[in-house]
Scaffold this motif. Structure first.
Motif, PDB file in Angstrom:
ATOM      1  N   ASP A  26       0.830  -1.210   0.000  1.00  6.41           N
ATOM      2  CA  ASP A  26       0.000   0.000   0.000  1.00  6.41           C
ATOM      3  C   ASP A  26       0.861   1.256   0.000  1.00  6.41           C
ATOM      4  O   ASP A  26       0.557   2.229  -0.688  1.00  6.41           O
ATOM      5  CB  ASP A  26      -0.937   0.017   1.210  1.00  6.41           C
ATOM      6  CG  ASP A  26      -2.037  -1.026   1.099  1.00  6.41           C
ATOM      7  OD1 ASP A  26      -2.298  -1.511  -0.020  1.00  6.41           O
ATOM      8  OD2 ASP A  26      -2.632  -1.371   2.131  1.00  6.41           O
ATOM      9  N   GLU A  27       1.942   1.234   0.775  1.00  6.02           N
ATOM     10  CA  GLU A  27       2.813   2.407   0.880  1.00  6.02           C
ATOM     11  C   GLU A  27       3.372   2.802  -0.485  1.00  6.02           C
ATOM     12  O   GLU A  27       3.339   3.971  -0.872  1.00  6.02           O
ATOM     13  CB  GLU A  27       3.963   2.108   1.839  1.00  6.02           C
ATOM     14  CG  GLU A  27       4.991   3.212   1.938  1.00  6.02           C
ATOM     15  CD  GLU A  27       6.253   2.775   2.661  1.00  6.02           C
ATOM     16  OE1 GLU A  27       7.249   3.508   2.542  1.00  6.02           O
ATOM     17  OE2 GLU A  27       6.251   1.727   3.322  1.00  6.02           O
ATOM     18  N   ASP A  30       0.478   3.932  -2.870  1.00  6.66           N
ATOM     19  CA  ASP A  30      -0.090   5.243  -2.514  1.00  6.66           C
ATOM     20  C   ASP A  30       0.684   6.388  -3.153  1.00  6.66           C
ATOM     21  O   ASP A  30       0.090   7.377  -3.592  1.00  6.66           O
ATOM     22  CB  ASP A  30      -0.124   5.420  -0.988  1.00  6.66           C
ATOM     23  CG  ASP A  30      -1.174   4.550  -0.314  1.00  6.66           C
ATOM     24  OD1 ASP A  30      -2.027   3.961  -1.033  1.00  6.66           O
ATOM     25  OD2 ASP A  30      -1.134   4.437   0.927  1.00  6.66           O
ATOM     26  N   GLU A  33      -0.338   6.405  -6.810  1.00  8.62           N
ATOM     27  CA  GLU A  33      -1.745   6.790  -6.973  1.00  8.62           C
ATOM     28  C   GLU A  33      -1.888   8.299  -6.795  1.00  8.62           C
ATOM     29  O   GLU A  33      -2.639   8.945  -7.536  1.00  8.62           O
ATOM     30  CB  GLU A  33      -2.626   6.029  -5.986  1.00  8.62           C
ATOM     31  CG  GLU A  33      -2.859   4.596  -6.413  1.00  8.62           C
ATOM     32  CD  GLU A  33      -3.682   3.801  -5.407  1.00  8.62           C
ATOM     33  OE1 GLU A  33      -4.440   4.414  -4.619  1.00  8.62           O
ATOM     34  OE2 GLU A  33      -3.547   2.568  -5.417  1.00  8.62           O
ATOM     35  N   ALA A  34      -1.187   8.850  -5.816  1.00 10.59           N
ATOM     36  CA  ALA A  34      -1.233  10.308  -5.593  1.00 10.59           C
ATOM     37  C   ALA A  34      -0.679  11.040  -6.818  1.00 10.59           C
ATOM     38  O   ALA A  34      -1.242  12.048  -7.260  1.00 10.59           O
ATOM     39  CB  ALA A  34      -0.439  10.676  -4.340  1.00 10.59           C
TER      40      ALA A  34
END
Length: 125
Positions: A26-27, A30, A33-34
């Motif tokens: 996820d890290e 993320d 994705e940002a």
């Protein structure tokens, strides 16, 4: 394989498995994705249209990707040269690790990048 190259192959496979876990964490996701949400709207418009700005954003993406990869490798005591040697060593293995190497390469492919950005542009409409 000689004992030395077998040991190198095992180390390479372990590193790529660690990287695969990190790559799909996820890290890690993320951050990208940002980036896609921030830059995706700039890719709205007719399919096939490539603005100079798109290439500049792509270069930023590749730099971010390489920076994250370099940081991960350093944290795990690897150099980028050693990493690329590991990829070369395992690329013909035909297993999941070799497939992961293909995924990583595809991630820094301009056409794959364009698809990702256009997806994010259309989500904002």
């Amino acid at each position: 394989l000689t004992k030395m190259s077998e040991e190198a192959a095992n180390q390479a496979e372990e590193m790529l498995e660690l990287l695969e876990e990190h790559f799909f964490s996820d890290e890690f996701a993320d951050v990208f994705e940002a980036f896609a949400k921030t830059n995706g709207p700039k890719f709205a418009g007719p399919e096939g249209e490539h603005k100079l700005e798109h290439m500049e954003i792509y270069k930023e993406f590749v730099a971010l990707y390489e920076e994250r990869l370099e940081t991960f490798l350093k944290e795990n005591g690897w150099t980028s040269d050693r990493f690329f040697e590991a990829c070369e060593l395992l690329k013909d293995k035909g297993d999941e690790v070799a497939s992961f190497v293909d995924i990583m390469v595809a991630t820094s492919d301009f056409d794959v990048f364009l698809d990702l950005m256009r997806e994010n542009a259309s989500e904002d409409e």
